[in-house]
Design a protein around this motif. Structure first.
Motif, short mmCIF file in Angstrom:
data_model
loop_
_atom_site.label_atom_id
_atom_site.label_comp_id
_atom_site.label_asym_id
_atom_site.label_seq_id
_atom_site.Cartn_x
_atom_site.Cartn_y
_atom_site.Cartn_z
N GLY A 182 -62.92 20.98 26.18
CA GLY A 182 -61.92 19.97 26.51
C GLY A 182 -60.65 20.15 25.69
N GLN A 183 -60.80 20.45 24.40
CA GLN A 183 -59.64 20.68 23.56
C GLN A 183 -58.89 21.94 23.98
OE1 GLN A 183 -60.41 20.65 19.36
NE2 GLN A 183 -60.67 18.44 19.27
N PHE A 184 -59.64 22.95 24.37
CA PHE A 184 -58.99 24.18 24.82
C PHE A 184 -58.14 23.93 26.06
CE2 PHE A 184 -59.30 27.78 27.84
CZ PHE A 184 -58.45 28.66 27.18
N LEU A 185 -58.68 23.21 27.05
CA LEU A 185 -57.93 22.93 28.26
C LEU A 185 -56.71 22.05 27.96
CD1 LEU A 185 -60.87 22.27 30.77
CD2 LEU A 185 -59.48 24.34 30.53
N TYR A 186 -56.93 21.05 27.10
CA TYR A 186 -55.81 20.17 26.75
C TYR A 186 -54.71 20.95 26.03
CZ TYR A 186 -53.21 16.50 24.34
OH TYR A 186 -52.21 15.71 23.86
N GLU A 187 -55.11 21.77 25.07
CA GLU A 187 -54.14 22.55 24.30
C GLU A 187 -53.42 23.56 25.19
OE1 GLU A 187 -51.87 23.99 21.25
OE2 GLU A 187 -53.21 22.26 21.20
N LEU A 188 -54.14 24.18 26.12
CA LEU A 188 -53.53 25.16 27.00
C LEU A 188 -52.51 24.50 27.93
CD1 LEU A 188 -53.51 28.11 27.96
CD2 LEU A 188 -55.31 27.50 29.60
N VAL A 189 -52.87 23.36 28.49
CA VAL A 189 -51.95 22.65 29.39
C VAL A 189 -50.72 22.17 28.63
CG1 VAL A 189 -51.66 20.60 30.83
CG2 VAL A 189 -53.74 21.98 31.03
N LEU A 190 -50.93 21.58 27.45
CA LEU A 190 -49.81 21.06 26.69
C LEU A 190 -48.88 22.19 26.24
CD1 LEU A 190 -48.40 18.68 25.37
CD2 LEU A 190 -49.88 18.97 23.38
N ALA A 191 -49.45 23.30 25.78
CA ALA A 191 -48.62 24.43 25.35
C ALA A 191 -47.83 25.00 26.52
CB ALA A 191 -49.50 25.51 24.73
N SER A 192 -48.45 25.05 27.69
CA SER A 192 -47.75 25.56 28.87
C SER A 192 -46.61 24.63 29.28
CB SER A 192 -48.74 25.73 30.03
OG SER A 192 -49.76 26.64 29.71
N ILE A 193 -46.83 23.32 29.15
CA ILE A 193 -45.78 22.36 29.50
C ILE A 193 -44.62 22.44 28.51
CG2 ILE A 193 -45.25 19.89 29.60
CD1 ILE A 193 -47.92 19.46 30.93
N VAL A 194 -44.94 22.60 27.22
CA VAL A 194 -43.88 22.76 26.23
C VAL A 194 -43.10 24.04 26.51
CG1 VAL A 194 -43.41 23.15 23.79
CG2 VAL A 194 -45.05 21.41 24.47
N GLY A 195 -43.81 25.12 26.82
CA GLY A 195 -43.12 26.36 27.18
C GLY A 195 -42.31 26.21 28.44
N MET A 196 -42.81 25.40 29.39
CA MET A 196 -42.08 25.15 30.62
C MET A 196 -40.77 24.42 30.35
SD MET A 196 -41.47 22.27 32.72
CE MET A 196 -42.83 21.20 32.33
N MET A 197 -40.79 23.45 29.42
CA MET A 197 -39.57 22.71 29.09
C MET A 197 -38.53 23.62 28.45
SD MET A 197 -41.16 19.12 27.67
CE MET A 197 -39.54 18.43 27.40
N ASN A 198 -38.99 24.53 27.59
CA ASN A 198 -38.06 25.50 27.00
C ASN A 198 -37.53 26.46 28.05
OD1 ASN A 198 -38.58 24.39 24.45
ND2 ASN A 198 -40.29 25.77 24.08
N ALA A 199 -38.41 26.89 28.96
CA ALA A 199 -37.99 27.80 30.02
C ALA A 199 -37.02 27.11 30.98
CB ALA A 199 -39.21 28.32 30.79
N LEU A 200 -37.20 25.81 31.19
CA LEU A 200 -36.28 25.07 32.06
C LEU A 200 -34.87 25.08 31.48
CD1 LEU A 200 -35.70 23.18 34.46
CD2 LEU A 200 -36.42 21.26 33.02
N LEU A 201 -34.75 24.87 30.17
CA LEU A 201 -33.43 24.91 29.54
C LEU A 201 -32.79 26.28 29.71
CD1 LEU A 201 -31.19 23.76 27.74
CD2 LEU A 201 -32.53 24.47 25.76
N VAL A 202 -33.56 27.34 29.50
CA VAL A 202 -33.03 28.69 29.66
C VAL A 202 -32.60 28.92 31.11
CG1 VAL A 202 -33.63 31.14 29.55
CG2 VAL A 202 -34.37 29.60 27.74
N SER A 203 -33.39 28.44 32.06
CA SER A 203 -33.03 28.60 33.48
C SER A 203 -31.73 27.90 33.81
CB SER A 203 -34.17 28.07 34.36
OG SER A 203 -35.37 28.77 34.13
N LEU A 204 -31.56 26.68 33.29
CA LEU A 204 -30.33 25.94 33.55
C LEU A 204 -29.12 26.63 32.94
CD1 LEU A 204 -31.58 22.26 32.99
CD2 LEU A 204 -31.44 23.55 35.13
N ILE A 205 -29.27 27.13 31.71
CA ILE A 205 -28.16 27.82 31.06
C ILE A 205 -27.82 29.11 31.79
CG2 ILE A 205 -27.41 28.94 28.93
CD1 ILE A 205 -27.51 25.90 28.80
N LEU A 206 -28.84 29.84 32.24
CA LEU A 206 -28.59 31.07 32.98
C LEU A 206 -27.93 30.79 34.32
CD1 LEU A 206 -31.83 33.15 32.26
CD2 LEU A 206 -29.53 33.56 31.39
#
Length: 387
Positions: A182-206
């Motif tokens: 359960g912790q692995f799934l939670y950590e994986l989803v949360l890390a992917s969402i945090v990475g998604m938020m960073n990637a969204l900023l890069v996409s908007l700037i690009l």
């Protein structure tokens, strides 16, 4: 057929998962469910911190506190993003209109397609790094410990990778394995969402960068001698309109991320400090490799978040100044005075650079990133002297 959007599919899926994508079904329900899950996890994390708060064991305190603070930051970032969702909807709408215009004009489309490909590659890299860090924080650490322990794992000494204080014993099988997964799934989803938020900023700037490149293409058309005075004036009017759209889009991106950036800089300074201290303690005490790998991977992921924000602000500022350079280097002196005066106002407006600020207080630059790393290193030195 290639996807005609600067925002990649993984980012769109992540935004739909948290109910942020425009016109998503049951958006509020998805957001409430995920945020409620984070609140529950945070409750047990802070319970562990308060229960085991002991300055004599500062290494354990820094280890669990760094991860707890990182999760709190992710929760606050998601809340701010949801609070400004109308601004995000306007940004997505403006980007769709830009792509519709690019589909009609092949020269614009080639420019934006190269920007889109770069955005998608950056997205894959950032999400992969965060997912890898999540692996070493959860299942990876447990697997490495299991492989390194020939005699097996003692149930009484087993601890979950994400430190939590439960009102019952979780070290017995199969409860421990269920919580571990359960912790692995939670950590994986949360890390992917945090990475998604960073990637969204890069996409908007690009995307903004691609629109600036299109303006520079139009400036070159003005310099072409085959355009007469009346036609040049039409092109100039189009330049002014596009420039204003870029300014509005950049301001909306800044409004969307300004408070996220402020929390990121302040909060991650503490997290980087705590994680860096754990790494120093691990090296100084010759601890096992699993603890070092976990701490280093988490340190890289956290540092990358701050670097992305500062680099995005620096890149946007440099790109916005290139408009005035392109206008100045054009053959404006061959134009009628009426047209050249209009370009003069465009140069003046371009000198007020576009940027991303942290709380509308300080601009995000690479110099700011170095200051954050210096401050974190200073705090680590103080903690190491106290230890």
């Amino acid at each position: 057929m290639k996807r005609t959007s600067t925002i990649s599919r993984p980012v769109e899926i992540g935004l739909r998962f948290i109910g942020m994508w425009p016109d998503s079904a049951y958006a509020t329900l998805y957001w409430l469910f995920y945020m409620a899950t984070m609140v529950i996890v945070q409750y047990y994390q802070y319970t562990y911190v308060f229960t085991h708060f002991d300055l004599s064991d500062i290494s354990l305190l820094m280890d669990c506190l760094s991860l707890t603070l990182a999760y709190t930051l992710a929760f606050l970032k998601l809340f701010v993003l949801w609070w400004n969702r109308r601004t995000f909807y306007y940004i997505v709408k403006a980007m769709n209109e830009d792509w519709k215009e690019c589909v009609i004009n092949n020269s614009y489309k080639s420019t934006m397609m190269s920007v889109s490909d770069l955005s998608h590659r950056c997205t894959n890299v950032m999400i992969s790094i965060n997912a890898l860090a999540a692996f070493f924080l959860s299942i990876g650490e447990h697997l490495l410990q299991s492989m390194g322990d020939v005699s097996g794992v003692d149930n009484n000494s087993r601890e979950l990778p994400i430190k939590m204080e439960f009102p019952f014993d979780v070290s017995e099988s199969p409860i421990f394995e269920c919580f571990l997964i359960g912790q692995f799934l939670y950590e994986l989803v949360l890390a992917s969402i945090v990475g998604m938020m960073n990637a969204l900023l890069v996409s908007l700037i690009l995307h903004v960068s691609g629109q600036i490149d299109i303006i520079q293409q139009d400036i070159n058309k003005i310099s072409n001698s085959k355009y007469d005075s009346s036609l040049s004036l039409i092109v100039i009017k189009g330049l002014i309109y596009k420039h204003q759209k870029i300014i509005t889009l950049s301001e909306n991106v800044e409004n969307l991320y300004t408070y996220i950036a402020l929390m990121q800089l302040l909060w991650n300074t503490l997290v980087i400090c705590c994680t860096g201290f754990v790494i120093i303690i691990t090296i100084g005490t010759n601890a096992n490799a699993t603890t070092s790998i976990k701490s280093v991977s988490f340190y890289i992921a956290i540092t990358l978040e701050v670097f992305i924000l500062c680099f995005a602000g620096e890149f946007l500022s440099a790109k916005s100044r290139s408009i005035s350079d392109a206008v100045y280097e054009s053959l404006w002196y061959n134009m009628p005075p009426t047209n050249s005066r209009i370009l003069l106002f465009m140069i003046l407006r371009s000198q007020k650079r576009l940027t991303i600020t942290a709380g509308k207080v300080v601009d995000l630059t690479l110099e700011g990133f170095t200051n954050i790393m210096k401050a974190s290193a200073s705090y680590v030195s103080i903690l190491n002297a106290m230890y």
